[in-house]
Design an enzyme around this catalytic site. Structure first.
Site, short mmCIF file in Angstrom:
data_model
loop_
_atom_site.label_atom_id
_atom_site.label_comp_id
_atom_site.label_asym_id
_atom_site.label_seq_id
_atom_site.Cartn_x
_atom_site.Cartn_y
_atom_site.Cartn_z
N SER A 64 -27.60 23.31 -95.99
CA SER A 64 -26.93 23.73 -97.27
C SER A 64 -25.73 22.69 -97.57
O SER A 64 -25.18 22.66 -98.59
CB SER A 64 -26.44 25.04 -97.07
OG SER A 64 -27.62 26.01 -97.36
N LYS A 67 -26.18 21.09 -101.07
CA LYS A 67 -26.03 21.58 -102.43
C LYS A 67 -25.15 20.92 -103.30
O LYS A 67 -25.27 20.97 -104.47
CB LYS A 67 -25.77 23.18 -102.14
CG LYS A 67 -27.01 23.89 -101.51
CD LYS A 67 -26.50 25.42 -101.16
CE LYS A 67 -27.55 25.85 -100.40
NZ LYS A 67 -27.18 27.35 -100.00
N TYR A 189 -36.63 21.14 -102.84
CA TYR A 189 -35.51 21.88 -102.10
C TYR A 189 -35.80 21.89 -100.49
O TYR A 189 -34.78 21.64 -99.85
CB TYR A 189 -35.46 23.17 -102.63
CG TYR A 189 -34.33 24.10 -101.74
CD1 TYR A 189 -32.85 23.83 -102.38
CD2 TYR A 189 -34.58 25.18 -100.92
CE1 TYR A 189 -31.91 24.67 -101.48
CE2 TYR A 189 -33.65 25.83 -100.29
CZ TYR A 189 -32.24 25.67 -100.53
OH TYR A 189 -31.27 26.40 -100.14
N TYR A 241 -19.22 30.18 -99.07
CA TYR A 241 -20.00 31.80 -99.22
C TYR A 241 -18.80 32.98 -99.22
O TYR A 241 -17.92 32.73 -99.90
CB TYR A 241 -21.15 31.86 -98.52
CG TYR A 241 -22.14 30.72 -98.28
CD1 TYR A 241 -22.56 30.26 -99.36
CD2 TYR A 241 -22.62 30.17 -97.06
CE1 TYR A 241 -23.56 29.09 -99.32
CE2 TYR A 241 -23.45 29.19 -96.85
CZ TYR A 241 -23.96 28.63 -98.38
OH TYR A 241 -24.79 27.77 -98.02
N VAL A 259 -26.82 25.46 -92.41
CA VAL A 259 -27.13 26.20 -90.94
C VAL A 259 -27.76 25.08 -89.91
O VAL A 259 -27.99 25.46 -88.73
CB VAL A 259 -28.35 27.06 -91.20
CG1 VAL A 259 -27.69 28.38 -92.07
CG2 VAL A 259 -29.15 26.66 -92.06
#
Length: 432
Positions: A64, A67, A189, A241, A259
């Site tokens: 991530s 992103k 993705y 987050y 992660v």
């Protein structure tokens, strides 16, 4: 004198090496096979100079942390208005993989959660999955300043076990957010998440953001300053987050975690940080990575709300005042990044002087980290066979409890120059 900063990083890493809390991301089978003990730390200054500690050569998948870079590419390719029509910029207050959209707009709440990231992939113009991924791959590599690889085993593992992301993609299609084939978009993705990086790659990518889209080593502009501003803004509010508030309060830098164990953090205009440690907390963040960033922010004074005047921190002038005597006049505010640059400039010019005079009478403010770093200047110069003098009439650099940290301090530049002339003469007499 770069050793001063290196010692800080090594010490911070050592302090957290024994923390074995957290767990590997076993919901992606390949990620459960990595070495849980790894801890790599890298720091890239805005000029591209790198400090590294620990397992900084270990490659891991970006996950991530990808992103914000995909979001930046979408902004770069189709513009902010078109991106905003599909993806919001509000904090979600939810887990990264929550199956949800904004109730009022039916859009993903921001590009840092999985729903927003999948939508961002769909916004990249392309004729096929391969075309879209090629653009992403090139864009990421440009930020890192080198060609990045792909872990095909992790890609296959994510694709085989990505049911939740499939649910998100088909939900987005039902709301009209995804115009393309969900399976094709998901393929891109999954591949973007499997791109391989090191902690140093993440630090360099962050430094490119810190430079407003210019890769520091090559000077190549990767994207516009406007794209970077929007990307960093969303990283501040959404990058961590449902732990974003705690992160901003304690660390104070735009950041993104993954992660795979990576964290990248940006101090705009100054530096980028990359950390790798794969044991995760219950929010999907690297346990040791978060703690290392907390320590770095506190120890080096990196919170972005405490460095608003760092652009005024600079070497006002550097000149040879006498044969063998070089003067460095500083002004403005001295914090970590500015002080590191000052010391590195002095170190680069060892061969050009016998005595260096640091003149700090025009310094407005200085933090504890900068004081400690400058207090060690004379010791490092002595080891190199040089002398260091200080013009500090207001005791700006005095470090409480540090013996001789203000040794050879003068009230005026003229007094320091007289002492420097004597030191040069004594040295040359001893050599001759």
């Amino acid at each position: 004198m770069a050793e001063l900063v290196q010692e800080y990083l090594d010490q911070i890493r050592a302090e957290h090496l024994g923390n074995t809390g957290g767990a590997l991301a076993d919901y992606i089978p390949e990620l459960a096979r990595v070495d849980p003990s790894a801890l790599g730390l890298s720091l890239s200054l805005a000029d591209g100079y790198i400090y590294e500690s620990g397992d900084f050569t270990t490659e891991f998948t970006i996950q991530s942390v990808s992103k914000p870079f995909t979001y930046a590419l979408a902004l770069d390719r189709i513009g902010q208005q078109a991106v905003d029509a599909k993806i919001g910029v509000e904090p979600s207050g939810e887990a990264f993989n929550e199956i949800s959209v904004d109730k009022a707009t039916d859009r993903p709440k921001n590009p840092m959660i999985n729903a927003g990231a999948i939508a961002a992939v769909s916004l990249i113009p392309g004729t096929s999955a391969d075309d879209r991924f090629a653009q992403l791959h090139e864009f990421y590599s440009a930020f890192a300043g080198r060609r990045l690889g792909v872990d095909h085993d992790v890609y296959a593992s994510e694709k085989a076990t990505g049911s939740r992301n499939r649910a998100i993609a088909y939900m987005l299609q039902s709301f009209g957010v995804l115009d393309g084939d969900p399976e094709e978009i998901l393929d891109v993705y999954f591949r973007q998440c499997a791109i391989k990086v090191t902690s140093t790659d993440l630090a360099r990518m962050a430094a490119t953001l810190a430079r407003g889209g210019v890769e520091p080593r090559s000077g190549r502009r990767v994207t516009s300053a406007a794209v970077v501003q929007r990307t960093l803004s969303v990283m501040v509010t959404c990058g961590m987050y449902d732990a974003a508030g705690d992160w901003v309060s304690a660390v104070g830098m735009p950041a993104k975690s993954g992660v795979g164990g990576g964290i990248t953090a940006v101090l705009p205009g100054q530096l980028g940080i990359g950390v790798y440690s794969p044991l995760l907390d219950d929010k999907g963040h690297s346990v040791r990575g978060v703690e290392v960033c907390r320590s770095m922010s506190a120890s080096l004074g990196l919170h972005f709300l405490s460095v608003t005047r760092e652009s005024r921190s600079t070497i006002r002038a550097a000149y040879d005042a006498r044969p063998g005597v070089r003067v460095y006049e500083l002004h403005g505010d001295l914090l970590f990044a500015g002080t590191e640059q000052v010391l590195r400039n002095i170190e680069r010019e060892y061969d050009d002087f016998d005595v260096a005079i640091l003149e700090v009478s025009r310094v407005d403010d200085i933090d504890a980290t900068a004081r400690r770093m400058l207090a060690g200047m004379r010791e490092f110069l002595n080891v190199a066979g040089r002398e260091g003098l200080l013009v500090d009439p207001d005791d700006t650099l005095r470090v409480a409890g540090v013996p001789n940290s203000t040794a050879r301090v003068f009230g005026t530049l003229d007094d320091a120059l007289l002492a420097a002339e004597s030191a040069v003469a004594a040295r040359r007499n001893s050599d001759g």
